[in-house]
Write a protein that holds these residues in place. Structure first.
Motif, PDB file in Angstrom:
ATOM      1  N   THR A   1       0.018   8.757  -4.270  1.00 39.75           N
ATOM      2  CA  THR A   1      -1.152   9.530  -3.844  1.00 39.75           C
ATOM      3  C   THR A   1      -0.722  10.842  -3.186  1.00 39.75           C
ATOM      4  O   THR A   1      -1.278  11.905  -3.476  1.00 39.75           O
ATOM      5  CB  THR A   1      -1.994   8.694  -2.853  1.00 39.75           C
ATOM      6  N   GLY A   2       0.267  10.764  -2.314  1.00 43.12           N
ATOM      7  CA  GLY A   2       0.747  11.971  -1.621  1.00 43.12           C
ATOM      8  C   GLY A   2       1.300  13.004  -2.597  1.00 43.12           C
ATOM      9  O   GLY A   2       0.983  14.195  -2.513  1.00 43.12           O
TER      10      GLY A   2
ATOM     11  N   VAL B   1      -2.635   4.272  11.184  1.00 42.88           N
ATOM     12  CA  VAL B   1      -1.391   5.013  10.944  1.00 42.88           C
ATOM     13  C   VAL B   1      -1.643   6.514  11.182  1.00 42.88           C
ATOM     14  O   VAL B   1      -1.341   7.342  10.315  1.00 42.88           O
ATOM     15  CB  VAL B   1      -0.803   4.747   9.524  1.00 42.88           C
TER      16      VAL B   1
ATOM     17  N   GLN C   1       2.129  15.944   9.404  1.00 44.78           N
ATOM     18  CA  GLN C   1       3.263  16.256   8.521  1.00 44.78           C
ATOM     19  C   GLN C   1       2.854  17.419   7.606  1.00 44.78           C
ATOM     20  O   GLN C   1       1.660  17.659   7.382  1.00 44.78           O
ATOM     21  CB  GLN C   1       3.704  15.032   7.725  1.00 44.78           C
TER      22      GLN C   1
ATOM     23  N   ASN D   1     -12.041   0.206   3.477  1.00 40.81           N
ATOM     24  CA  ASN D   1     -11.968   1.599   3.934  1.00 40.81           C
ATOM     25  C   ASN D   1     -11.634   2.549   2.785  1.00 40.81           C
ATOM     26  O   ASN D   1     -12.167   3.662   2.728  1.00 40.81           O
ATOM     27  CB  ASN D   1     -10.926   1.750   5.055  1.00 40.81           C
ATOM     28  N   ALA D   2     -10.759   2.110   1.891  1.00 38.91           N
ATOM     29  CA  ALA D   2     -10.397   2.971   0.756  1.00 38.91           C
ATOM     30  C   ALA D   2     -11.639   3.313  -0.058  1.00 38.91           C
ATOM     31  O   ALA D   2     -11.856   4.461  -0.447  1.00 38.91           O
ATOM     32  CB  ALA D   2      -9.362   2.276  -0.123  1.00 38.91           C
TER      33      ALA D   2
ATOM     34  N   LEU E   1       2.552  17.897   4.543  1.00 35.49           N
ATOM     35  CA  LEU E   1       1.625  17.605   3.445  1.00 35.49           C
ATOM     36  C   LEU E   1       0.195  18.022   3.790  1.00 35.49           C
ATOM     37  O   LEU E   1      -0.542  18.534   2.947  1.00 35.49           O
ATOM     38  CB  LEU E   1       1.671  16.101   3.121  1.00 35.49           C
ATOM     39  N   PHE E   2      -0.207  17.776   5.033  1.00 31.75           N
ATOM     40  CA  PHE E   2      -1.581  18.090   5.447  1.00 31.75           C
ATOM     41  C   PHE E   2      -1.689  19.421   6.194  1.00 31.75           C
ATOM     42  O   PHE E   2      -2.779  19.852   6.529  1.00 31.75           O
ATOM     43  CB  PHE E   2      -2.133  16.964   6.332  1.00 31.75           C
TER      44      PHE E   2
ATOM     45  N   TYR F   1      -1.596  14.397  -4.612  1.00 31.21           N
ATOM     46  CA  TYR F   1      -2.445  15.227  -3.734  1.00 31.21           C
ATOM     47  C   TYR F   1      -1.862  16.640  -3.651  1.00 31.21           C
ATOM     48  O   TYR F   1      -2.575  17.631  -3.762  1.00 31.21           O
ATOM     49  CB  TYR F   1      -2.506  14.562  -2.366  1.00 31.21           C
TER      50      TYR F   1
ATOM     51  N   CYS G   1      -8.995   8.076   7.119  1.00 28.98           N
ATOM     52  CA  CYS G   1      -8.599   6.710   6.763  1.00 28.98           C
ATOM     53  C   CYS G   1      -7.274   6.353   7.446  1.00 28.98           C
ATOM     54  O   CYS G   1      -7.085   5.216   7.874  1.00 28.98           O
ATOM     55  CB  CYS G   1      -8.509   6.530   5.253  1.00 28.98           C
ATOM     56  N   HIS G   2      -6.389   7.303   7.557  1.00 28.89           N
ATOM     57  CA  HIS G   2      -5.135   7.021   8.278  1.00 28.89           C
ATOM     58  C   HIS G   2      -5.424   6.652   9.731  1.00 28.89           C
ATOM     59  O   HIS G   2      -4.757   5.790  10.300  1.00 28.89           O
ATOM     60  CB  HIS G   2      -4.186   8.224   8.203  1.00 28.89           C
TER      61      HIS G   2
ATOM     62  N   MET H   1       0.488   4.900  -1.847  1.00 30.68           N
ATOM     63  CA  MET H   1       0.306   6.125  -1.058  1.00 30.68           C
ATOM     64  C   MET H   1       1.377   7.162  -1.365  1.00 30.68           C
ATOM     65  O   MET H   1       1.147   8.364  -1.268  1.00 30.68           O
ATOM     66  CB  MET H   1       0.323   5.786   0.431  1.00 30.68           C
TER      67      MET H   1
ATOM     68  N   PHE I   1       0.823  -1.206   0.000  1.00 32.17           N
ATOM     69  CA  PHE I   1       0.000   0.000   0.000  1.00 32.17           C
ATOM     70  C   PHE I   1       0.857   1.257   0.000  1.00 32.17           C
ATOM     71  O   PHE I   1       0.465   2.289  -0.531  1.00 32.17           O
ATOM     72  CB  PHE I   1      -0.939  -0.015   1.213  1.00 32.17           C
ATOM     73  N   SER I   2       2.040   1.179   0.601  1.00 32.03           N
ATOM     74  CA  SER I   2       2.824   2.416   0.757  1.00 32.03           C
ATOM     75  C   SER I   2       3.304   2.973  -0.583  1.00 32.03           C
ATOM     76  O   SER I   2       3.385   4.193  -0.741  1.00 32.03           O
ATOM     77  CB  SER I   2       3.992   2.206   1.721  1.00 32.03           C
TER      78      SER I   2
ATOM     79  N   CYS J   1      -8.822  11.626   3.711  1.00 33.76           N
ATOM     80  CA  CYS J   1      -7.483  11.007   3.727  1.00 33.76           C
ATOM     81  C   CYS J   1      -7.081  10.760   5.184  1.00 33.76           C
ATOM     82  O   CYS J   1      -6.635   9.668   5.550  1.00 33.76           O
ATOM     83  CB  CYS J   1      -6.409  11.927   3.138  1.00 33.76           C
TER      84      CYS J   1
ATOM     85  N   PHE K   1     -13.307   6.913   1.097  1.00 34.69           N
ATOM     86  CA  PHE K   1     -12.665   7.862   0.187  1.00 34.69           C
ATOM     87  C   PHE K   1     -13.230   7.799  -1.239  1.00 34.69           C
ATOM     88  O   PHE K   1     -13.857   8.750  -1.702  1.00 34.69           O
ATOM     89  CB  PHE K   1     -11.151   7.623   0.204  1.00 34.69           C
TER      90      PHE K   1
HETATM   91  C1  HEC Z   1      -7.330   2.941   3.056  1.00 38.11           C
HETATM   92  C2  HEC Z   1      -7.357   4.221   3.712  1.00 38.11           C
HETATM   93  C3  HEC Z   1      -6.458   5.317   3.196  1.00 38.11           C
HETATM   94  C4  HEC Z   1      -6.827   6.372   2.404  1.00 38.11           C
HETATM   95  C5  HEC Z   1      -8.190   6.647   1.797  1.00 38.11           C
HETATM   96  C6  HEC Z   1      -5.659   7.198   2.278  1.00 38.11           C
HETATM   97  N1  HEC Z   1      -4.593   6.640   2.923  1.00 38.11           N
HETATM   98 FE1  HEC Z   1      -2.677   7.351   2.939  1.00 38.11          FE
HETATM   99  N2  HEC Z   1      -2.064   5.696   3.922  1.00 38.11           N
HETATM  100  C7  HEC Z   1      -2.877   4.670   4.353  1.00 38.11           C
HETATM  101  C8  HEC Z   1      -2.070   3.639   4.967  1.00 38.11           C
HETATM  102  C9  HEC Z   1      -2.588   2.336   5.568  1.00 38.11           C
HETATM  103  C10 HEC Z   1      -0.733   4.079   4.887  1.00 38.11           C
HETATM  104  C11 HEC Z   1       0.526   3.328   5.393  1.00 38.11           C
HETATM  105  C12 HEC Z   1       0.920   2.275   4.371  1.00 38.11           C
HETATM  106  C13 HEC Z   1       1.893   1.249   4.872  1.00 38.11           C
HETATM  107  O1  HEC Z   1       2.182   1.200   6.065  1.00 38.11           O
HETATM  108  O2  HEC Z   1       2.345   0.446   4.040  1.00 38.11           O
HETATM  109  C14 HEC Z   1      -0.774   5.387   4.226  1.00 38.11           C
HETATM  110  C15 HEC Z   1       0.360   6.145   3.957  1.00 38.11           C
HETATM  111  C16 HEC Z   1       0.342   7.394   3.365  1.00 38.11           C
HETATM  112  C17 HEC Z   1       1.513   8.190   3.065  1.00 38.11           C
HETATM  113  C18 HEC Z   1       2.964   7.772   3.295  1.00 38.11           C
HETATM  114  C19 HEC Z   1       3.470   7.079   2.031  1.00 38.11           C
HETATM  115  C20 HEC Z   1       4.931   6.731   2.038  1.00 38.11           C
HETATM  116  O3  HEC Z   1       5.276   5.604   2.433  1.00 38.11           O
HETATM  117  O4  HEC Z   1       5.743   7.587   1.635  1.00 38.11           O
HETATM  118  C21 HEC Z   1       1.076   9.336   2.503  1.00 38.11           C
HETATM  119  C22 HEC Z   1       1.921  10.501   2.010  1.00 38.11           C
HETATM  120  C23 HEC Z   1      -0.365   9.264   2.422  1.00 38.11           C
HETATM  121  N3  HEC Z   1      -0.780   8.069   2.949  1.00 38.11           N
HETATM  122  C24 HEC Z   1      -1.161  10.247   1.888  1.00 38.11           C
HETATM  123  C25 HEC Z   1      -2.539  10.101   1.657  1.00 38.11           C
HETATM  124  C26 HEC Z   1      -3.360  11.109   1.014  1.00 38.11           C
HETATM  125  C27 HEC Z   1      -2.892  12.468   0.540  1.00 38.11           C
HETATM  126  C28 HEC Z   1      -4.619  10.581   0.921  1.00 38.11           C
HETATM  127  C29 HEC Z   1      -5.851  11.185   0.337  1.00 38.11           C
HETATM  128  C30 HEC Z   1      -5.752  11.738  -1.011  1.00 38.11           C
HETATM  129  C31 HEC Z   1      -4.573   9.259   1.521  1.00 38.11           C
HETATM  130  N4  HEC Z   1      -3.300   9.012   1.969  1.00 38.11           N
HETATM  131  C32 HEC Z   1      -5.656   8.410   1.593  1.00 38.11           C
HETATM  132  C33 HEC Z   1      -4.255   4.597   4.232  1.00 38.11           C
HETATM  133  C34 HEC Z   1      -5.038   5.479   3.495  1.00 38.11           C
END
Ligand code: HEC
Length: 164
Positions: A60-61, A148, A154, A103-104, A156-157, A64, A142-143, A57, A53-54, A139, A108
């Motif tokens: 996504t970050g 998490v 941070q 949850n995603a 970003l937000f 975003y 969901c964290h 993400m 997932f990371s 976002c 979201f």
């Molecule tokens: C499913 C729910 C969920 C949603 C919706 C979600 N996140 Fe996340 N996000 C996570 C999880 C879980 C992790 C940690 C992943 C891991 O540990 O492998 C994460 C990690 C991150 C990270 C760190 C990534 C890295 O490793 O560098 C960022 C940046 C981030 N999310 C930004 C966002 C943003 C911006 C949004 C909305 C646009 C968003 N997330 C939406 C669950 C979510």
């Protein structure tokens, strides 16, 4: 050929080995780390390389932040471009980590993502900014739900161009 280190090294190393070829998933002397591998190892290496997932993400970050900047610049086509790519990134994340998918989708993609996507297609500055604020909250929620919550503290937000 036996891998001597694996024979001597015990469990930690042996769990990385594919029983048939004694081929380590993340260790190879070949530069052709996919084409030289047997089929099972090749898929394991791809999964290992593509991450979970990371990596979704991370994309996504980045996108975003680009979305937020484009909204600030009132370049709504660019904002929509990045916002749309975020959907794909999160769907691919859910494919790799199915336990995150519910949850995603519910917190979201089916909700806050859609609201901002719609607002960007018929842009009104006030509506777009409101939908972005809602999306950011989603976002962060969901964290929290995915355990998490430290992700939310941070720049970003906190320090984006649309922050007050
Ligand atoms: C499913 C729910 C969920 C949603 C919706 C979600 N996140 Fe996340 N996000 C996570 C999880 C879980 C992790 C940690 C992943 C891991 O540990 O492998 C994460 C990690 C991150 C990270 C760190 C990534 C890295 O490793 O560098 C960022 C940046 C981030 N999310 C930004 C966002 C943003 C911006 C949004 C909305 C646009 C968003 N997330 C939406 C669950 C979510």
């Amino acid at each position: 050929m036996f891998n001597r280190k694996a024979l001597l090294g015990g469990l930690a190393v042996s769990t990385l080995l594919v029983s048939a070829g004694v081929m380590a998933v993340n260790q190879t002397d070949s530069r052709n780390w996919l084409s030289d591998a047997d089929e099972e190892t090749r898929y394991e290496r791809l999964e290992y390389y593509l991450g979970g997932f990371s990596s979704a993400m991370k994309e996504t970050g980045d996108r975003y932040r680009h979305t937020e900047q484009a909204i600030y610049d009132e370049n709504y086509e660019l904002a929509y471009y990045h916002w749309d790519k975020i959907k794909g990134a999160i769907e691919r994340g859910g494919m790799k980590r199915p336990d995150r998918r519910e949850n995603a989708q519910a917190m979201f993609l089916d909700t806050a993502w859609k609201e901002l996507a719609e607002a960007l297609q018929d842009p009104d500055e006030h509506d777009v900014r409101g939908a972005f604020t809602q999306a950011k909250a989603a976002c962060m929620a969901c964290h929290g739900a995915e355990e998490v919550p430290f992700m939310n503290d941070q720049p970003l937000f906190r320090d984006g161009p649309l922050s007050d």
